[in-house]
Design a protein around this motif. Structure first.
Motif, PDB file in Angstrom:
ATOM      1  N   MET A   1      -0.437  -7.378 -16.130  1.00 20.82           N
ATOM      2  CA  MET A   1      -1.539  -7.729 -15.262  1.00 20.82           C
ATOM      3  C   MET A   1      -1.237  -7.166 -13.876  1.00 20.82           C
ATOM      4  O   MET A   1      -0.099  -7.185 -13.417  1.00 20.82           O
ATOM      5  CB  MET A   1      -1.700  -9.247 -15.214  1.00 20.82           C
ATOM      6  CG  MET A   1      -2.644  -9.799 -14.173  1.00 20.82           C
ATOM      7  SD  MET A   1      -4.430  -9.719 -14.441  1.00 20.82           S
ATOM      8  CE  MET A   1      -4.700 -10.424 -16.002  1.00 20.82           C
ATOM      9  N   TYR A   2      -2.283  -6.690 -13.225  1.00 16.74           N
ATOM     10  CA  TYR A   2      -2.175  -6.138 -11.878  1.00 16.74           C
ATOM     11  C   TYR A   2      -3.010  -6.989 -10.935  1.00 16.74           C
ATOM     12  O   TYR A   2      -4.116  -7.413 -11.287  1.00 16.74           O
ATOM     13  CB  TYR A   2      -2.671  -4.691 -11.854  1.00 16.74           C
ATOM     14  CG  TYR A   2      -1.890  -3.810 -12.780  1.00 16.74           C
ATOM     15  CD1 TYR A   2      -0.696  -3.240 -12.377  1.00 16.74           C
ATOM     16  CD2 TYR A   2      -2.331  -3.578 -14.073  1.00 16.74           C
ATOM     17  CE1 TYR A   2       0.043  -2.447 -13.240  1.00 16.74           C
ATOM     18  CE2 TYR A   2      -1.605  -2.777 -14.943  1.00 16.74           C
ATOM     19  CZ  TYR A   2      -0.423  -2.223 -14.519  1.00 16.74           C
ATOM     20  OH  TYR A   2       0.311  -1.443 -15.372  1.00 16.74           O
TER      21      TYR A   2
ATOM     22  N   GLU B   1       2.147  -5.400  -9.258  1.00 18.43           N
ATOM     23  CA  GLU B   1       2.325  -5.709 -10.670  1.00 18.43           C
ATOM     24  C   GLU B   1       2.747  -7.171 -10.747  1.00 18.43           C
ATOM     25  O   GLU B   1       3.723  -7.563 -10.114  1.00 18.43           O
ATOM     26  CB  GLU B   1       3.402  -4.777 -11.239  1.00 18.43           C
ATOM     27  CG  GLU B   1       3.256  -4.484 -12.715  1.00 18.43           C
ATOM     28  CD  GLU B   1       3.760  -5.604 -13.590  1.00 18.43           C
ATOM     29  OE1 GLU B   1       4.732  -6.270 -13.230  1.00 18.43           O
ATOM     30  OE2 GLU B   1       3.152  -5.823 -14.639  1.00 18.43           O
ATOM     31  N   LYS B   2       1.978  -7.965 -11.459  1.00 13.70           N
ATOM     32  CA  LYS B   2       2.182  -9.413 -11.445  1.00 13.70           C
ATOM     33  C   LYS B   2       3.559  -9.839 -11.963  1.00 13.70           C
ATOM     34  O   LYS B   2       4.224 -10.667 -11.339  1.00 13.70           O
ATOM     35  CB  LYS B   2       1.096 -10.096 -12.279  1.00 13.70           C
ATOM     36  CG  LYS B   2       1.226 -11.595 -12.300  1.00 13.70           C
ATOM     37  CD  LYS B   2       0.183 -12.242 -13.176  1.00 13.70           C
ATOM     38  CE  LYS B   2       0.413 -13.726 -13.246  1.00 13.70           C
ATOM     39  NZ  LYS B   2      -0.423 -14.360 -14.249  1.00 13.70           N
ATOM     40  N   GLU B   3       3.979  -9.319 -13.083  1.00  9.07           N
ATOM     41  CA  GLU B   3       5.210  -9.795 -13.713  1.00  9.07           C
ATOM     42  C   GLU B   3       6.450  -9.495 -12.872  1.00  9.07           C
ATOM     43  O   GLU B   3       7.363 -10.301 -12.797  1.00  9.07           O
ATOM     44  CB  GLU B   3       5.364  -9.208 -15.117  1.00  9.07           C
ATOM     45  CG  GLU B   3       4.461  -9.861 -16.168  1.00  9.07           C
ATOM     46  CD  GLU B   3       2.994  -9.447 -16.048  1.00  9.07           C
ATOM     47  OE1 GLU B   3       2.694  -8.333 -15.552  1.00  9.07           O
ATOM     48  OE2 GLU B   3       2.129 -10.249 -16.429  1.00  9.07           O
TER      49      GLU B   3
ATOM     50  N   LEU C   1      -5.625   2.399 -13.974  1.00 14.60           N
ATOM     51  CA  LEU C   1      -5.188   1.181 -14.661  1.00 14.60           C
ATOM     52  C   LEU C   1      -6.308   0.643 -15.542  1.00 14.60           C
ATOM     53  O   LEU C   1      -7.489   0.783 -15.201  1.00 14.60           O
ATOM     54  CB  LEU C   1      -4.797   0.117 -13.638  1.00 14.60           C
ATOM     55  CG  LEU C   1      -3.685   0.501 -12.665  1.00 14.60           C
ATOM     56  CD1 LEU C   1      -3.527  -0.576 -11.607  1.00 14.60           C
ATOM     57  CD2 LEU C   1      -2.379   0.728 -13.407  1.00 14.60           C
ATOM     58  N   PRO C   2      -5.977  -0.023 -16.645  1.00 11.38           N
ATOM     59  CA  PRO C   2      -7.023  -0.628 -17.486  1.00 11.38           C
ATOM     60  C   PRO C   2      -7.744  -1.744 -16.710  1.00 11.38           C
ATOM     61  O   PRO C   2      -7.104  -2.656 -16.183  1.00 11.38           O
ATOM     62  CB  PRO C   2      -6.260  -1.213 -18.669  1.00 11.38           C
ATOM     63  CG  PRO C   2      -4.883  -0.651 -18.603  1.00 11.38           C
ATOM     64  CD  PRO C   2      -4.650  -0.228 -17.191  1.00 11.38           C
TER      65      PRO C   2
ATOM     66  N   LYS D   1      -9.428  -4.235 -17.603  1.00 13.26           N
ATOM     67  CA  LYS D   1      -9.248  -5.598 -18.132  1.00 13.26           C
ATOM     68  C   LYS D   1      -7.947  -6.236 -17.661  1.00 13.26           C
ATOM     69  O   LYS D   1      -7.780  -7.444 -17.746  1.00 13.26           O
ATOM     70  CB  LYS D   1      -9.324  -5.591 -19.653  1.00 13.26           C
ATOM     71  CG  LYS D   1      -8.189  -4.840 -20.326  1.00 13.26           C
ATOM     72  CD  LYS D   1      -8.297  -4.911 -21.834  1.00 13.26           C
ATOM     73  CE  LYS D   1      -7.197  -4.179 -22.530  1.00 13.26           C
ATOM     74  NZ  LYS D   1      -5.846  -4.537 -22.146  1.00 13.26           N
ATOM     75  N   ASP D   2      -7.022  -5.420 -17.147  1.00 18.72           N
ATOM     76  CA  ASP D   2      -5.726  -5.920 -16.692  1.00 18.72           C
ATOM     77  C   ASP D   2      -5.651  -6.115 -15.182  1.00 18.72           C
ATOM     78  O   ASP D   2      -4.570  -6.316 -14.635  1.00 18.72           O
ATOM     79  CB  ASP D   2      -4.613  -4.954 -17.116  1.00 18.72           C
ATOM     80  CG  ASP D   2      -4.450  -4.901 -18.616  1.00 18.72           C
ATOM     81  OD1 ASP D   2      -4.849  -5.860 -19.304  1.00 18.72           O
ATOM     82  OD2 ASP D   2      -3.914  -3.889 -19.108  1.00 18.72           O
TER      83      ASP D   2
END
Length: 95
Positions: free
Chosen positions: A1-2, A19-21, A49-50, A52-53
């Protein structure tokens, strides 16, 4: 997830992308105009980037954020509105 964080201003906004993680900053804070050209410049920063992410968070500032909010929602981005009073209180509590 971004995560895309947007600071709303009257004439210009700024954003950064992480970048979330990992918390890695992928795009350092960048200013963009509060108009269609600026909004397109924002999108071009993460078009690779996708969609949806991506989660976009922005201040709910009354009316300065409305054009950008509509622009993003019309393109089916996930947008979270953040109350600036709540973030200010959190900032004060954390010192």
């Amino acid at each position: 997830m971004y995560l895309v964080g947007i600071d709303i201003g009257k004439l210009k906004h700024s954003f950064c992308l992480l970048e979330k993680e990992t918390g890695e900053i992928l795009v350092e804070p960048v200013f963009f105009e509060n108009n269609r050209d600026g909004f397109n410049a924002l999108l071009s920063s993460f078009k690779h980037l996708p969609q949806k992410d991506i989660l976009i968070g922005m201040e709910d500032t009354g009316h300065y954020n409305l054009a950008l909010l509509k622009f993003l929602l019309d393109r089916n981005y996930q947008v979270a509105l953040i109350n600036p009073v709540a973030t200010n209180l959190t900032r004060k509590m954390q010192g």
